[in-house]
Design an enzyme around this catalytic site. Structure first.
Site, PDB file in Angstrom:
ATOM      1  N   CYS A   1      55.628  45.889  -4.393  1.00 12.35           N
ATOM      2  CA  CYS A   1      56.402  46.132  -5.612  1.00 12.35           C
ATOM      3  C   CYS A   1      56.119  45.081  -6.678  1.00 12.35           C
ATOM      4  CB  CYS A   1      57.902  46.115  -5.298  1.00 12.35           C
ATOM      5  SG  CYS A   1      58.421  47.171  -3.933  1.00 12.35           S
TER       6      CYS A   1
ATOM      7  N   ASP B   1      62.741  44.485   0.246  1.00 11.36           N
ATOM      8  CA  ASP B   1      63.717  45.245   1.031  1.00 11.36           C
ATOM      9  C   ASP B   1      63.045  45.994   2.176  1.00 11.36           C
ATOM     10  OD1 ASP B   1      65.518  44.319  -0.772  1.00 11.36           O
ATOM     11  OD2 ASP B   1      66.342  46.268  -1.318  1.00 11.36           O
TER      12      ASP B   1
ATOM     13  N   CYS C   1      60.741  45.019  -7.099  1.00  8.98           N
ATOM     14  CA  CYS C   1      61.519  45.490  -5.951  1.00  8.98           C
ATOM     15  C   CYS C   1      62.990  45.676  -6.338  1.00  8.98           C
ATOM     16  CB  CYS C   1      61.375  44.531  -4.767  1.00  8.98           C
ATOM     17  SG  CYS C   1      61.788  45.284  -3.169  1.00  8.98           S
TER      18      CYS C   1
ATOM     19  N   LYS D   1      66.217  44.774  -6.011  1.00 14.03           N
ATOM     20  CA  LYS D   1      67.274  43.928  -6.578  1.00 14.03           C
ATOM     21  C   LYS D   1      66.818  43.197  -7.828  1.00 14.03           C
ATOM     22  CE  LYS D   1      69.550  45.424  -3.176  1.00 14.03           C
ATOM     23  NZ  LYS D   1      68.405  46.144  -2.595  1.00 14.03           N
TER      24      LYS D   1
ATOM     25  N   CYS E   1      58.414  51.529  -4.220  1.00 13.65           N
ATOM     26  CA  CYS E   1      58.468  52.759  -3.429  1.00 13.65           C
ATOM     27  C   CYS E   1      58.626  53.966  -4.350  1.00 13.65           C
ATOM     28  CB  CYS E   1      59.605  52.698  -2.428  1.00 13.65           C
ATOM     29  SG  CYS E   1      59.398  51.370  -1.206  1.00 13.65           S
TER      30      CYS E   1
ATOM     31  N   GLU F   1      71.120  46.813   3.914  1.00  9.04           N
ATOM     32  CA  GLU F   1      70.747  48.221   3.906  1.00  9.04           C
ATOM     33  C   GLU F   1      70.293  48.611   5.308  1.00  9.04           C
ATOM     34  OE1 GLU F   1      67.732  48.955   1.038  1.00  9.04           O
ATOM     35  OE2 GLU F   1      69.002  48.473  -0.672  1.00  9.04           O
TER      36      GLU F   1
ATOM     37  N   SER G   1      69.908  52.457   2.258  1.00 15.23           N
ATOM     38  CA  SER G   1      68.784  52.368   1.341  1.00 15.23           C
ATOM     39  C   SER G   1      68.786  53.537   0.368  1.00 15.23           C
ATOM     40  CB  SER G   1      67.483  52.369   2.147  1.00 15.23           C
ATOM     41  OG  SER G   1      66.372  52.612   1.319  1.00 15.23           O
TER      42      SER G   1
END
EC number: 4.2.1.9
Length: 578
Positions: free
Chosen positions: A63, A95, A136, A138, A208, A462, A488
């Site tokens: 990411c 994550d 990513c 957060k 993702c 998560e 998630s």
């Protein structure tokens, strides 16, 4: 020869009240300017607004692995537009890589650390504006929370999502890998096939690809006004992504010149727009937590129940992963997030007069870029408001005697909206995962996982590993899971998170015992246990106060600081609402 310091004054166009003047102007700032000169800055830079470029680039996750290049494009654009760009770094946590491990407890904490660190640098170095970059999950809320706290003119820049992988002629993402683990455990997939998928699922840089947390929050950044329209969907490794970076750098300089601050465009209406977009595209449940946190930071009165109200009037019109098959690449190819926003606006489901960092209202911005109408597209994953995928939006807030302050579920289907049965309680994620992997799960089961909340975990892990293992065994829609932790953005099925109050705070979830009957009714927004208030209270009084999992270090510190998930799990004392 450069000018003597005593002869210096801010150049025309750089107002004398900008924060950076405190470190660049006057005789007494000669030592400060000397430090800047050591890094290659010159008189022209000192006469320009100072724009921080907050960059969480790292080799920790695909990411963020490419973000130095993205930041470089934004940096150059700031410089060319007449700003003084200053790049600085901050952290990220992957994550996906920490998922299913104790390390996942760091994820939500990283949102707070990112916000804290960017706020500190902007404050300490007297910056005039910001370009905040995210990759990513957060990163996005952390960066926007920092911009809200500083109230500096700020533009959010997403790093873009990954291309989907390919397996046996179909597109796959990391979600398929997590579900494949469950399928292997159940004997439905060979280890050899999982290995082949592993080698093809993630073909390069980027977040993702489905409408998971990263793409949800990036899409929200456009909708809420922090990013230019159309900026979230270009893929990480496309040239369009670098054009967005350049646009963001130019816009940051303009925002400083025009004094466009987050407090000027973040209103109750802009948050309602963000929720409408979230529920219309089937976005991540994590966006509930992050929008509540951002609203708390901004001083906007946003209650968790308002997600129900907006979801009730806003249909789901996009069929994207994890509920569907398509990914961000597919949405980009038909016009990106503005296509969805146009449909919502024309149906009077958006506040068109909400302002953005561009200085335009969202309606003016959509009129300017003129995205195609859904009805004119050949896109089988996008529906109109008149003929939606689901009549109601994807997010529901459940309450009841098990979740008095609320719990969150994302609806990925419409045929299994009631579930009742005895619960099997687990004190942590690992025990639940072991239970699932050993093949104990059966149709109709209810699995409860507690002590995973913001304070209890700490960090509100998560649990994509658990939910994906259940889904991979064919139980996505007939086994219910609930937790005071999180799920998630890639989670699908009957998974309920953010149960509040959490177990560590003495919430009713702490009183449950194996065999208690749980009722979940999505239409009635109910999550309850077949116990009276007196029975719950008696059990809670008898329970031993749990010992904290960590007594030193960063997890102990943030565990003590987190507020309730019902209010965004914030740590900022000024934003907490106990």
């Amino acid at each position: 020869m450069s000018q003597q310091p005593e002869q210096r004054s801010p150049a025309e166009g750089k107002p004398d009240d900008l924060p950076s003047n405190e470190v660049t102007e006057g005789v007494e700032r000669a030592p400060h300017r000397a430090m800047f000169r050591a890094m290659g800055y010159d008189d022209e830079d000192f006469d320009s607004p100072m724009i921080g470029v907050a960059n969480p680039a790292a080799d920790i996750t695909p990411c963020n692995v490419h973000l130095d290049d993205v930041a470089g494009s934004a940096y150059d654009a700031v410089d060319e537009a007449g700003g003084m760009p200053i790049e600085f770094g901050t952290i990220t946590i992957s994550d996906a890589i920490s998922m299913g491990t104790e390390g996942m407890k760091a994820s939500l904490i990283s949102r707070e650390v990112i916000a804290d660190s960017v706020e500190l640098v902007a404050f300490g170095e007297r910056m005039d504006g910001l370009v905040t970059i995210g990759g990513c999950d957060k990163n996005m809320p952390g960066m926007m929370m920092a911009a809200i706290r500083t109230d500096l003119p700020s533009v959010f820049l997403y790093g873009g999502s990954i291309m989907p992988g390919e397996h046996e002629g179909r597109e796959i993402t990391v979600q398929n890998l997590f579900e494949g683990v469950g399928a292997v455990a159940d004997g439905e997939m060979s280890r050899e096939e999982l290995d082949e998928m592993e080698r093809n699922a993630c073909p390069g840089a980027g977040s993702c690809g489905g409408m998971f947390t990263a793409n949800t929050m990036a899409s929200i950044s456009e909708t809420i006004g922090f990013a230019p329209l159309g900026s979230s969907s270009p893929l990480a490794e496309d040239e369009d992504r670098y054009e967005v970076a350049r646009e963001s750098g130019e816009l940051a300089v303009e925002a400083v010149e025009e004094r466009r601050k987050p407090s000027d465009f973040l209103t109750k209406e802009s948050f309602e727009n963000a929720i409408a977009l979230q529920v219309a595209v089937g976005g991540s449940t994590n966006a509930v937590l992050h929008l509540l946190a951002m609203a708390a930071e901004a001083g906007v009165d946003l209650d968790i129940e308002e997600f129900n109200e907006i979801s009730a009037r806003t249909p789901k019109i996009a069929d994207l992963q994890p509920g569907g098959e398509r990914v961000m690449k597919d949405l980009h190819e038909v016009g990106g997030v503005p296509v969805v926003l146009r449909e919502l606006l024309e149906a009077d489901l958006l506040h068109g007069d909400a302002l953005t960092v561009t200085g335009e209202t969202i309606a003016e911005g959509l009129e300017r870029i003129d995205p195609p109408a859904i009805e004119d597209l050949d896109a089988d994953f996008l529906n109109t408001v008149d003929e939606p995928i689901h009549e109601r939006g994807a997010i529901r807030i459940l309450t009841g005697n098990l979740a008095p302050d609320g719990a969150v579920i994302k609806i990925t289907g419409e045929d299994h909206l009631h579930h009742e049965g005895p619960v099997r309680i687990f004190e942590e994620e690992e025990n639940a995962m072991e239970y699932v992997q050993e093949g104990h799960v059966e149709t109709g089961d209810v699995i409860g996982i507690r002590n995973e909340g913001p304070q209890g975990g700490p960090g509100m892990r998560e649990m994509l590993g658990v939910t994906s293992a259940v889904a991979g065994q064919g139980h996505a829609e007939d086994v219910a899971l609930f937790t005071d932790g999180r799920f998630s953005g890639a989670t699908r099925g009957f998974s309920i998170g953010h149960v509040a109050p959490e177990a560590a705070a003495g919430g009713p979830i702490a009183a449950l015992e194996d065999g208690d009957t749980i009722t979940i009714d999505i239409d009635d927004h109910e999550l309850s246990v077949d116990l009276t208030d007196e029975e719950l209270e008696a059990r809670l009084e008898e329970r031993d106060e749990p010992e904290p999992n960590y007594t030193t270090g960063v997890l102990a510190k943030y565990g003590q600081m987190f507020g309730s998930a019902a209010n965004g799990a914030v740590t900022n004392p000024g934003a907490k609402d106990e």
